[in-house]
Write a protein that holds these residues in place. Structure first.
Motif, short mmCIF file in Angstrom:
data_model
loop_
_atom_site.label_atom_id
_atom_site.label_comp_id
_atom_site.label_asym_id
_atom_site.label_seq_id
_atom_site.Cartn_x
_atom_site.Cartn_y
_atom_site.Cartn_z
N ASP A 100 0.86 -1.43 -0.04
CA ASP A 100 0.15 0.02 0.13
C ASP A 100 0.92 1.23 0.02
OD1 ASP A 100 -2.69 1.38 0.19
OD2 ASP A 100 -2.02 1.89 2.04
N ARG A 101 1.74 1.25 0.68
CA ARG A 101 2.69 2.46 1.01
C ARG A 101 3.47 2.58 -0.52
NH1 ARG A 101 6.51 1.96 6.36
NH2 ARG A 101 4.78 1.31 7.90
N LEU A 102 3.81 1.72 -1.17
CA LEU A 102 4.72 1.63 -2.34
C LEU A 102 3.60 2.37 -3.40
CD1 LEU A 102 7.45 0.94 -3.64
CD2 LEU A 102 6.35 -1.35 -4.18
N ASP A 103 2.47 1.73 -3.47
CA ASP A 103 1.54 1.95 -4.72
C ASP A 103 0.83 3.66 -4.49
OD1 ASP A 103 1.75 -0.60 -5.75
OD2 ASP A 103 -0.22 -1.18 -4.94
N THR A 104 0.91 3.92 -3.20
CA THR A 104 0.64 5.24 -2.92
C THR A 104 1.54 6.20 -3.20
OG1 THR A 104 -0.89 4.47 -1.08
CG2 THR A 104 -0.28 6.56 -0.85
N VAL A 144 11.44 0.98 -7.54
CA VAL A 144 11.11 -0.37 -6.80
C VAL A 144 10.11 -1.25 -7.43
CG1 VAL A 144 10.32 -1.34 -4.61
CG2 VAL A 144 11.64 0.79 -4.48
N ILE A 145 8.88 -0.73 -7.99
CA ILE A 145 8.16 -1.52 -8.65
C ILE A 145 8.41 -2.10 -9.90
CG2 ILE A 145 5.83 -1.40 -10.10
CD1 ILE A 145 4.91 0.58 -7.99
N ALA A 146 9.33 -1.06 -10.58
CA ALA A 146 10.14 -1.77 -11.67
C ALA A 146 10.91 -3.00 -11.55
CB ALA A 146 10.68 -0.69 -12.52
N PHE A 147 11.87 -2.75 -10.38
CA PHE A 147 12.82 -3.78 -9.79
C PHE A 147 11.91 -4.97 -9.49
CE2 PHE A 147 14.68 -6.03 -6.69
CZ PHE A 147 16.00 -6.35 -7.28
N LEU A 148 10.99 -5.04 -8.70
CA LEU A 148 10.35 -6.13 -8.08
C LEU A 148 9.54 -6.97 -9.63
CD1 LEU A 148 9.07 -4.82 -4.76
CD2 LEU A 148 10.69 -6.62 -5.24
N GLY A 149 9.05 -6.10 -10.44
CA GLY A 149 8.47 -6.79 -11.66
C GLY A 149 9.51 -7.09 -12.59
N GLY A 150 10.50 -6.97 -12.49
CA GLY A 150 11.73 -7.28 -13.71
C GLY A 150 12.34 -8.48 -13.50
N PRO A 151 13.28 -8.80 -14.14
CA PRO A 151 14.11 -9.95 -14.18
C PRO A 151 15.03 -10.10 -13.07
CG PRO A 151 14.86 -8.57 -15.86
CD PRO A 151 13.68 -7.88 -15.57
N ASP A 152 15.62 -8.84 -12.51
CA ASP A 152 16.64 -8.89 -11.50
C ASP A 152 16.27 -9.29 -10.13
OD1 ASP A 152 18.91 -8.29 -13.05
OD2 ASP A 152 18.88 -5.95 -12.52
N ARG A 153 14.77 -9.44 -10.16
CA ARG A 153 14.33 -9.81 -8.77
C ARG A 153 14.52 -11.12 -8.58
NH1 ARG A 153 10.68 -12.98 -7.22
NH2 ARG A 153 9.29 -12.98 -5.54
#
Length: 199
Positions: A100-104, A144-153
Motif C-alpha cells: 500500500d505504501r509503495l503504490d500510494t 522499486v516497482i520496476a525492479f520487483l516486476g523485472g528480471p533482476d528480482r
C-alpha cells in the motif's frame, strides 16, 4: 534523467542497502538525517528527478525512510516468504502495508508511455515521468516497482550472515553474503559453533 521509469536497476537495492549491520550487533542507517539523504540522492542524481544542488529536508527524509521500510519488507518477503530476519522484524511493516505504501507513493508521479527503438528485436514500450514531475518518493517507488516486476528480482537473496539485515543481488550461484565483512562474520560464527559442539 533517463527515459523509462526512474532507476537503473540498482536503485531499489541501493535504497534497501542504506540499512546495514553496524559491526557491533546493531543496525546502522545511512539515512539517519537529511544530510545522509542528500548525499545518497546526489550519488544517484543521474537516475532521480532532482534539481542540481538538491538538499533534503525533514519531510523528504521521513517520506524516503517510510518508503525504504516498505521496500525492505517486500524484499524480505521476496527472498524468504515468512518472517523477516529477527534482527529486523520490529522495523518492518507487513507485506500488505508495504504494498500500500509503495503504490500510494508511486501514484504521485504521473508517467507517459514512450516507444524505444529496439536493437533488432523490434520496438519496446517504456514509461517516462511527465515533465516537471519531481516527487523523489514517487520516483523511488516507481523504480522499486520496476525492479520487483523485472528480471533482476530473481537474483535477490537474503544475506545469511548472523544479524545481517541486508539483501543483495546474486552475482554467482554460490554467493551467500552481501559483502566480505558478512562473509568473515559468518565464517567466524561457524568456526565457533564447530568448536562449541566439539567441546
Amino acid at each position: 534523467m533517463q527515459d523509462a521509469l526512474p532507476g537503473d536497476g540498482r536503485l531499489a537495492p541501493d535504497l534497501a542497502l542504506t540499512v546495514r549491520h553496524d559491526g557491533h550487533g546493531g543496525v546502522a542507517d545511512d539515512l539517519s538525517d537529511p544530510a545522509g539523504l542528500t548525499a545518497w540522492v546526489r550519488g544517484h542524481a543521474d537516475v532521480l528527478p532532482v534539481a542540481p544542488g538538491y538538499a533534503a529536508d525533514a519531510r523528504d527524509l521521513t517520506a524516503v525512510r517510510d518508503l525504504r521500510a516498505a521496500v525492505r519488507a517486500l524484499f524480505a518477503h521476496a527472498v524468504r516468504p515468512g518472517a523477516p530476519n529477527p534482527a529486523d522484524a520490529a522495523r518492518l511493516p507487513s507485506a500488505a502495508d508495504a504494498l500500500d505504501r509503495l503504490d500510494t507513493a508511486a501514484a504521485r508521479l504521473p508517467t507517459v508511455p514512450v516507444l524505444h527503438r529496439g536493437d533488432g528485436a523490434g520496438p519496446r514500450v517504456g514509461r517516462r515521468p511527465v515533465p516537471d514531475g519531481d516527487d523523489l518518493g514517487a520516483a523511488l517507488a516507481q523504480a522499486v516497482i520496476a525492479f520487483l516486476g523485472g528480471p533482476d528480482r530473481q537474483r535477490l537473496r537474503a544475506c545469511h550472515a548472523p544479524r545481517c539485515v541486508r539483501c543483495f543481488l546474486e552475482d554467482h550461484p554460490r554467493q551467500e553474503w552481501c559483502g566480505p565483512s558478512c562473509g568473515n562474520r559468518a565464517r567466524v560464527a561457524r568456526h565457533h559453533e564447530r568448536h562449541r559442539r566439539a567441546s
